[in-house]
Write a protein that holds these residues in place. Sequence first.
Motif, PDB file in Angstrom:
ATOM      1  N   ALA A 153       0.823  -1.212   0.000  1.00 33.18           N
ATOM      2  CA  ALA A 153       0.000   0.000   0.000  1.00 33.18           C
ATOM      3  C   ALA A 153       0.855   1.259   0.000  1.00 33.18           C
ATOM      4  O   ALA A 153       0.400   2.318  -0.443  1.00 33.18           O
ATOM      5  N   ALA A 154       2.097   1.148   0.483  1.00 30.87           N
ATOM      6  CA  ALA A 154       2.950   2.338   0.589  1.00 30.87           C
ATOM      7  C   ALA A 154       3.181   2.972  -0.778  1.00 30.87           C
ATOM      8  O   ALA A 154       3.091   4.198  -0.930  1.00 30.87           O
ATOM      9  N   PHE A 155       3.485   2.143  -1.788  1.00 34.21           N
ATOM     10  CA  PHE A 155       3.747   2.704  -3.120  1.00 34.21           C
ATOM     11  C   PHE A 155       2.503   3.373  -3.688  1.00 34.21           C
ATOM     12  O   PHE A 155       2.584   4.449  -4.292  1.00 34.21           O
ATOM     13  N   HIS A 156       1.350   2.756  -3.497  1.00 33.77           N
ATOM     14  CA  HIS A 156       0.116   3.352  -4.014  1.00 33.77           C
ATOM     15  C   HIS A 156      -0.177   4.677  -3.316  1.00 33.77           C
ATOM     16  O   HIS A 156      -0.624   5.637  -3.965  1.00 33.77           O
ATOM     17  N   ASP A 157       0.095   4.752  -2.011  1.00 35.33           N
ATOM     18  CA  ASP A 157      -0.108   6.017  -1.294  1.00 35.33           C
ATOM     19  C   ASP A 157       0.827   7.099  -1.836  1.00 35.33           C
ATOM     20  O   ASP A 157       0.413   8.247  -2.051  1.00 35.33           O
ATOM     21  N   ILE A 158       2.087   6.733  -2.055  1.00 37.61           N
ATOM     22  CA  ILE A 158       3.062   7.701  -2.576  1.00 37.61           C
ATOM     23  C   ILE A 158       2.676   8.149  -3.982  1.00 37.61           C
ATOM     24  O   ILE A 158       2.659   9.348  -4.295  1.00 37.61           O
ATOM     25  N   ARG A 159       2.349   7.184  -4.837  1.00 40.99           N
ATOM     26  CA  ARG A 159       2.012   7.516  -6.229  1.00 40.99           C
ATOM     27  C   ARG A 159       0.759   8.384  -6.306  1.00 40.99           C
ATOM     28  O   ARG A 159       0.732   9.390  -7.035  1.00 40.99           O
ATOM     29  N   ASP A 160      -0.283   8.009  -5.547  1.00 42.22           N
ATOM     30  CA  ASP A 160      -1.528   8.785  -5.588  1.00 42.22           C
ATOM     31  C   ASP A 160      -1.305  10.205  -5.078  1.00 42.22           C
ATOM     32  O   ASP A 160      -1.845  11.175  -5.638  1.00 42.22           O
ATOM     33  N   THR A 161      -0.514  10.342  -4.026  1.00 40.83           N
ATOM     34  CA  THR A 161      -0.244  11.678  -3.478  1.00 40.83           C
ATOM     35  C   THR A 161       0.545  12.526  -4.466  1.00 40.83           C
ATOM     36  O   THR A 161       0.259  13.715  -4.653  1.00 40.83           O
ATOM     37  N   LEU A 162       1.541  11.920  -5.120  1.00 41.88           N
ATOM     38  CA  LEU A 162       2.339  12.663  -6.099  1.00 41.88           C
ATOM     39  C   LEU A 162       1.503  13.063  -7.311  1.00 41.88           C
ATOM     40  O   LEU A 162       1.656  14.173  -7.842  1.00 41.88           O
ATOM     41  N   GLU A 163       0.621  12.178  -7.771  1.00 45.66           N
ATOM     42  CA  GLU A 163      -0.222  12.506  -8.924  1.00 45.66           C
ATOM     43  C   GLU A 163      -1.157  13.671  -8.611  1.00 45.66           C
ATOM     44  O   GLU A 163      -1.439  14.497  -9.479  1.00 45.66           O
ATOM     45  N   ARG A 164      -1.617  13.730  -7.378  1.00 47.31           N
ATOM     46  CA  ARG A 164      -2.520  14.810  -6.987  1.00 47.31           C
ATOM     47  C   ARG A 164      -1.760  16.092  -6.662  1.00 47.31           C
ATOM     48  O   ARG A 164      -2.196  17.191  -7.007  1.00 47.31           O
ATOM     49  N   ARG A 165      -0.611  15.938  -6.037  1.00 43.67           N
ATOM     50  CA  ARG A 165       0.106  17.096  -5.507  1.00 43.67           C
ATOM     51  C   ARG A 165       1.108  17.677  -6.506  1.00 43.67           C
ATOM     52  O   ARG A 165       1.240  18.889  -6.641  1.00 43.67           O
ATOM     53  N   TRP A 166       1.847  16.824  -7.212  1.00 45.93           N
ATOM     54  CA  TRP A 166       2.915  17.283  -8.106  1.00 45.93           C
ATOM     55  C   TRP A 166       2.959  16.376  -9.336  1.00 45.93           C
ATOM     56  O   TRP A 166       3.854  15.554  -9.506  1.00 45.93           O
ATOM     57  N   PRO A 167       1.964  16.494 -10.237  1.00 45.35           N
ATOM     58  CA  PRO A 167       1.878  15.596 -11.398  1.00 45.35           C
ATOM     59  C   PRO A 167       3.004  15.780 -12.403  1.00 45.35           C
ATOM     60  O   PRO A 167       3.120  14.987 -13.342  1.00 45.35           O
ATOM     61  N   LEU A 168       3.829  16.807 -12.235  1.00 42.24           N
ATOM     62  CA  LEU A 168       4.946  17.023 -13.158  1.00 42.24           C
ATOM     63  C   LEU A 168       6.071  16.019 -12.938  1.00 42.24           C
ATOM     64  O   LEU A 168       6.944  15.873 -13.795  1.00 42.24           O
ATOM     65  N   ALA A 169       6.058  15.326 -11.802  1.00 38.45           N
ATOM     66  CA  ALA A 169       7.149  14.400 -11.478  1.00 38.45           C
ATOM     67  C   ALA A 169       6.919  13.038 -12.126  1.00 38.45           C
ATOM     68  O   ALA A 169       5.792  12.566 -12.254  1.00 38.45           O
ATOM     69  N   THR A 170       8.033  12.414 -12.523  1.00 38.40           N
ATOM     70  CA  THR A 170       8.016  11.033 -13.007  1.00 38.40           C
ATOM     71  C   THR A 170       8.500  10.129 -11.873  1.00 38.40           C
ATOM     72  O   THR A 170       9.561  10.373 -11.295  1.00 38.40           O
ATOM     73  N   VAL A 171       7.715   9.101 -11.555  1.00 35.65           N
ATOM     74  CA  VAL A 171       8.032   8.209 -10.438  1.00 35.65           C
ATOM     75  C   VAL A 171       8.715   6.955 -10.977  1.00 35.65           C
ATOM     76  O   VAL A 171       8.212   6.315 -11.904  1.00 35.65           O
ATOM     77  N   HIS A 172       9.872   6.620 -10.388  1.00 41.31           N
ATOM     78  CA  HIS A 172      10.635   5.435 -10.785  1.00 41.31           C
ATOM     79  C   HIS A 172      10.632   4.450  -9.608  1.00 41.31           C
ATOM     80  O   HIS A 172      11.293   4.685  -8.597  1.00 41.31           O
ATOM     81  N   LEU A 173       9.884   3.352  -9.747  1.00 41.10           N
ATOM     82  CA  LEU A 173       9.782   2.357  -8.676  1.00 41.10           C
ATOM     83  C   LEU A 173      10.847   1.284  -8.842  1.00 41.10           C
ATOM     84  O   LEU A 173      11.040   0.751  -9.933  1.00 41.10           O
TER      85      LEU A 173
END
Length: 400
Positions: A153-173
């Motif tokens: 769940a941690a990754f989904h929480d991080i990804r969802d927060t970043l998409e809402r808060r700072w969608p300009l970032a690219t997330v590399h898991l």
Amino acid sequence: MSQSDLFTPETLSVSDLTEDIKLLLEGNFMDIKVEGEVSNASTSRSGHTYFTLKDEDAQLSCVIWSGINRRLKVELTDGQQIIAGGDIQVYPPHGKYQLIVRSVEQAGIGALQEAFEKLKSRLKEEGLFDDVYKKPLPRFPFDIGVITSATGAAFHDIRDTLERRWPLATVHLHHASVQGTNAAPELVRAIDWFSGASNPVDLLIVGRGGGSLEDLWPFNEEAVARALHRCSIPTISAVGHEVDFSISDFVADARAATPTQAAILATPDINEVRMFADDLSTRLHTAVEERVADQKEHVRQLVQSHALQAIRQKVANLGERIGGLKEKLHHRQQMRLLQQREQVSNLRHRLEIRNPNAPLEQGYTRVRQDKAWIKTLESFDRDTPATIEWRDGELEVGSK
């Protein structure tokens, strides 16, 4: 047997004594579990894993044979607190005993808490927690690395927060186990991979959701702490809930209470950035308008000022002076031109007077002998042919 033989100790060979010890130990220490800290862990080419299990007062050699290794699928690192299960075996050629390990599990909470405090104290003394090593987090990260379980769940929480808060970032898991004996080595490899990448990310989040001390223990391993300390990328440790603290929290450049808070700590809010940009644009527009208005007023005052009027009068006077000079120059040019024309006329008249053909135009003739003009009778040779020249032609005379 005599009575004296009862009190005389039996003399044994080394092999006999070792065999007795072997029977005693192997017969009484079967299927046991031993808790301690892993050190000197290594795996041979044949797949056997050798390590030492130790505590403050003693150490025990251990081995996991390759067949058991393939079944357990564990990867041990120095500093791990584990419970190893198996049998004691004596190896007579070396006179040593070792634990033949058949199972590996995380150590109990009491031992883990004690190990946590000891490691925390030791790393603090080494300076791994010092602020001098803390790297500042970038204000606007556009590439963010995340090390956690891909299914958690941690990754989904991080990804969802970043998409809402700072969608300009690219997330590399980068997936890594976040609990169990394999977690620490996987976390270390993931951190080193991001740190050594040719195109590194701007920021790295390492974490997982909440859990028991045993579940969170990989983030208390010394190997993970040292990997975070040598990482060239700014790191955020986000392990567990707000009440949970791990060694990685102290070593990382920043600590977040939860994975969601890590995403908030790592990035600005795009809505706030937009409002800030709009506010700056409005302030800039207002400042420009005020500056233009001030400059216009300044120009108006200059136009009406005595100094500018004096300059205008001076410019007008200079204009009149220039006009007078232009008239004088024009007059002088005209006079010079008339003089030059008169000189040309005089020169032309003089040339006309001196023109050798002028007498011919008036009806006179000219006599020439041997290409020379005959100006006197005395100069004329009667025996030499002569040429008589008129205005409209010439005639040779005296030739035979």
